[in-house]
Design a protein around this motif. Structure first.
Motif, short mmCIF file in Angstrom:
data_model
loop_
_atom_site.label_atom_id
_atom_site.label_comp_id
_atom_site.label_asym_id
_atom_site.label_seq_id
_atom_site.Cartn_x
_atom_site.Cartn_y
_atom_site.Cartn_z
N GLY A 155 23.86 54.12 -16.20
CA GLY A 155 23.41 55.38 -16.76
C GLY A 155 24.51 56.35 -17.11
N ARG A 156 25.76 55.92 -17.02
CA ARG A 156 26.87 56.81 -17.35
C ARG A 156 27.11 56.82 -18.85
NH1 ARG A 156 31.55 54.53 -13.59
NH2 ARG A 156 30.82 52.65 -14.68
N MET A 157 27.52 57.97 -19.37
CA MET A 157 27.77 58.10 -20.80
C MET A 157 29.01 57.31 -21.20
SD MET A 157 27.08 62.19 -21.31
CE MET A 157 28.30 62.57 -20.06
N VAL A 158 28.90 56.56 -22.27
CA VAL A 158 30.05 55.81 -22.78
C VAL A 158 30.47 56.28 -24.17
CG1 VAL A 158 29.50 53.77 -21.41
CG2 VAL A 158 28.57 53.99 -23.72
N SER A 159 29.62 57.04 -24.85
CA SER A 159 29.97 57.51 -26.20
C SER A 159 29.18 58.77 -26.53
CB SER A 159 29.70 56.43 -27.25
OG SER A 159 28.31 56.16 -27.36
N GLY A 160 29.64 59.45 -27.58
CA GLY A 160 28.96 60.64 -28.08
C GLY A 160 29.09 60.71 -29.59
N LYS A 161 28.43 61.68 -30.20
CA LYS A 161 28.45 61.86 -31.65
C LYS A 161 29.36 63.04 -31.99
CE LYS A 161 25.42 58.72 -33.00
NZ LYS A 161 25.69 57.68 -34.01
N LEU A 162 30.25 62.80 -32.96
CA LEU A 162 31.19 63.82 -33.38
C LEU A 162 30.88 64.21 -34.83
CD1 LEU A 162 33.75 65.39 -32.43
CD2 LEU A 162 35.09 63.62 -33.57
N PHE A 163 30.58 65.50 -35.05
CA PHE A 163 30.28 66.02 -36.38
C PHE A 163 31.53 66.69 -36.94
CE2 PHE A 163 26.21 65.46 -34.44
CZ PHE A 163 25.32 65.23 -35.46
N LEU A 164 31.91 66.28 -38.16
CA LEU A 164 33.11 66.79 -38.80
C LEU A 164 32.77 67.43 -40.14
CD1 LEU A 164 35.58 63.81 -38.24
CD2 LEU A 164 35.54 65.96 -37.00
N GLU A 165 33.48 68.51 -40.44
CA GLU A 165 33.37 69.14 -41.75
C GLU A 165 34.70 69.78 -42.07
OE1 GLU A 165 30.46 72.26 -44.19
OE2 GLU A 165 29.98 71.64 -42.14
N GLY A 166 35.10 69.70 -43.34
CA GLY A 166 36.37 70.28 -43.74
C GLY A 166 36.58 70.12 -45.23
N PHE A 167 37.84 70.21 -45.64
CA PHE A 167 38.16 70.07 -47.06
C PHE A 167 39.60 69.60 -47.22
CE2 PHE A 167 39.01 74.46 -45.86
CZ PHE A 167 40.28 74.68 -46.36
N VAL A 168 39.83 68.96 -48.37
CA VAL A 168 41.18 68.59 -48.78
C VAL A 168 41.62 69.61 -49.81
CG1 VAL A 168 42.64 66.80 -49.78
CG2 VAL A 168 40.69 66.14 -48.37
N GLU A 169 42.68 70.34 -49.50
CA GLU A 169 43.23 71.32 -50.44
C GLU A 169 44.24 70.61 -51.33
OE1 GLU A 169 44.43 75.74 -49.63
OE2 GLU A 169 46.21 74.48 -49.41
N LYS A 170 44.02 70.69 -52.64
CA LYS A 170 44.86 69.97 -53.59
C LYS A 170 45.41 70.95 -54.61
CE LYS A 170 43.82 65.76 -54.22
NZ LYS A 170 43.30 64.47 -54.71
N ASN A 171 46.72 70.92 -54.78
CA ASN A 171 47.39 71.74 -55.77
C ASN A 171 47.86 70.84 -56.91
OD1 ASN A 171 50.32 72.94 -56.72
ND2 ASN A 171 48.79 74.53 -56.43
N PHE A 172 47.27 71.03 -58.09
CA PHE A 172 47.61 70.24 -59.28
C PHE A 172 48.68 70.97 -60.08
CE2 PHE A 172 43.41 68.77 -58.22
CZ PHE A 172 43.39 67.44 -58.59
N GLU A 173 49.74 70.27 -60.40
CA GLU A 173 50.70 70.73 -61.38
C GLU A 173 50.53 69.87 -62.62
OE1 GLU A 173 54.65 70.77 -59.90
OE2 GLU A 173 54.22 72.19 -58.28
N TYR A 174 50.25 70.52 -63.76
CA TYR A 174 49.93 69.76 -64.96
C TYR A 174 50.64 70.37 -66.17
CZ TYR A 174 46.51 73.55 -65.53
OH TYR A 174 45.91 74.77 -65.64
N ALA A 175 50.84 69.52 -67.18
CA ALA A 175 51.53 69.93 -68.40
C ALA A 175 50.52 70.22 -69.49
CB ALA A 175 52.50 68.84 -68.84
N THR A 176 50.68 71.35 -70.16
CA THR A 176 49.86 71.69 -71.31
C THR A 176 50.64 71.42 -72.59
OG1 THR A 176 50.63 73.99 -71.27
CG2 THR A 176 48.67 73.46 -69.98
#
Length: 271
Positions: A90-111
């Protein structure tokens, strides 16, 4: 004065060489064991794979992507410790992990500003976007979290004497005016997360291709400066850009690997 103003427009540098400050190194002191300490204890550690697809539209049409700089941030990392699996005892062996976030991306582009004789010229610009992600995963415990529950309150019934005439009729039994309660509450340290590392694999597909429009190069501009525009339209006749294609959007397919460590403050005996 004019020369000084011109120098200030170009920029200015002020520098100073610092000397090394002296000091004495101090040997850290601490209590010798055995002792009891409350320290962060590692409950679980996991590499989590998150697959993300995003369509990104930049501010203006671009010729090519020069560089993409990326960073990963978590806005939520929440462990539900008691909803996972349990062993035969009856001992706990696992749990549920909820994740939320973002990937910040800086684009350098040629016009593209102009093209002529096989030469493409333009500006380098940048745009920063945040690509969100969210998921839930199961983590297996290396050490069980400390979880305690609120106990059921206990109720104490008091006896009603004949002398207590101010609290109802003269009856022998439970006092209707007073009751005692006992309740035991234990506060548990909340598990927390650390983002130890991140790896990103991605494919960037340029989308919405179209030929460059509404851009003109003047032919023989020097020869036309002495002519009136309305009188000599042929001299000022422009021509469209050479065949150059630009893009409007970027389709991104990302595989993000996050190394997450789940911890909890626990009281530990150190020998």
């Amino acid at each position: 004065m004019d020369n000084k103003k011109e120098m200030n427009k170009c920029g200015k540098v002020e520098a100073e060489t610092l000397v090394q400050a002296g000091g004495n190194n101090i040997v850290s002191m601490g209590e010798n064991g055995p002792l009891i300490a409350k320290i962060p204890v590692v409950l679980a550690e996991k590499d989590i794979q998150i697959d993300v697809e995003a369509m990104i539209e930049l501010k203006e049409p671009f010729f090519e992507i020069k560089r993409i700089k990326k960073n990963v941030f978590l806005t939520e990392c929440k462990l539900i410790p008691t909803v996972g699996g349990r062993d035969c005892n009856g001992r706990m062996v696992s749990g549920k992990l909820f994740l939320e976030g973002f990937v910040e991306k800086n684009f350098e582009y040629a016009t593209v500003d102009c093209t002529k004789h096989g030469v493409v010229s333009g500006d380098i610009k940048h745009t920063t976007v945040k690509v969100p992600f969210r998921c839930v995963t199961e983590v297996f415990y290396e050490r069980q979290p400390i979880i305690t529950y609120r106990a059921n309150p206990k109720e104490l019934d008091l006896f009603h004497h004949r002398e207590h005439k101010d609290c109802g009729p003269e009856l022998l039994g439970k006092n209707p005016c007073e009751t005692g309660f006992e309740e035991f509450i234990t506060y548990v340290e909340k598990p927390f997360c650390e983002l130890e590392a991140a790896r990103i694999f991605e494919a960037d597909i340029l989308m919405c291709k179209e030929p460059l429009k509404d851009k003109w190069d003047w032919e023989d501009k020097d020869e036309c400066e002495d002519h009136d525009f309305f009188e000599d339209k042929e001299c000022h006749k422009g021509k469209k850009h050479e065949e150059v294609e630009v893009f409007k959007k970027v389709l991104e397919k990302m595989v993000v690997f996050l190394r997450i460590k789940v911890l909890q403050l626990q009281q530990v005996r150190i020998p």
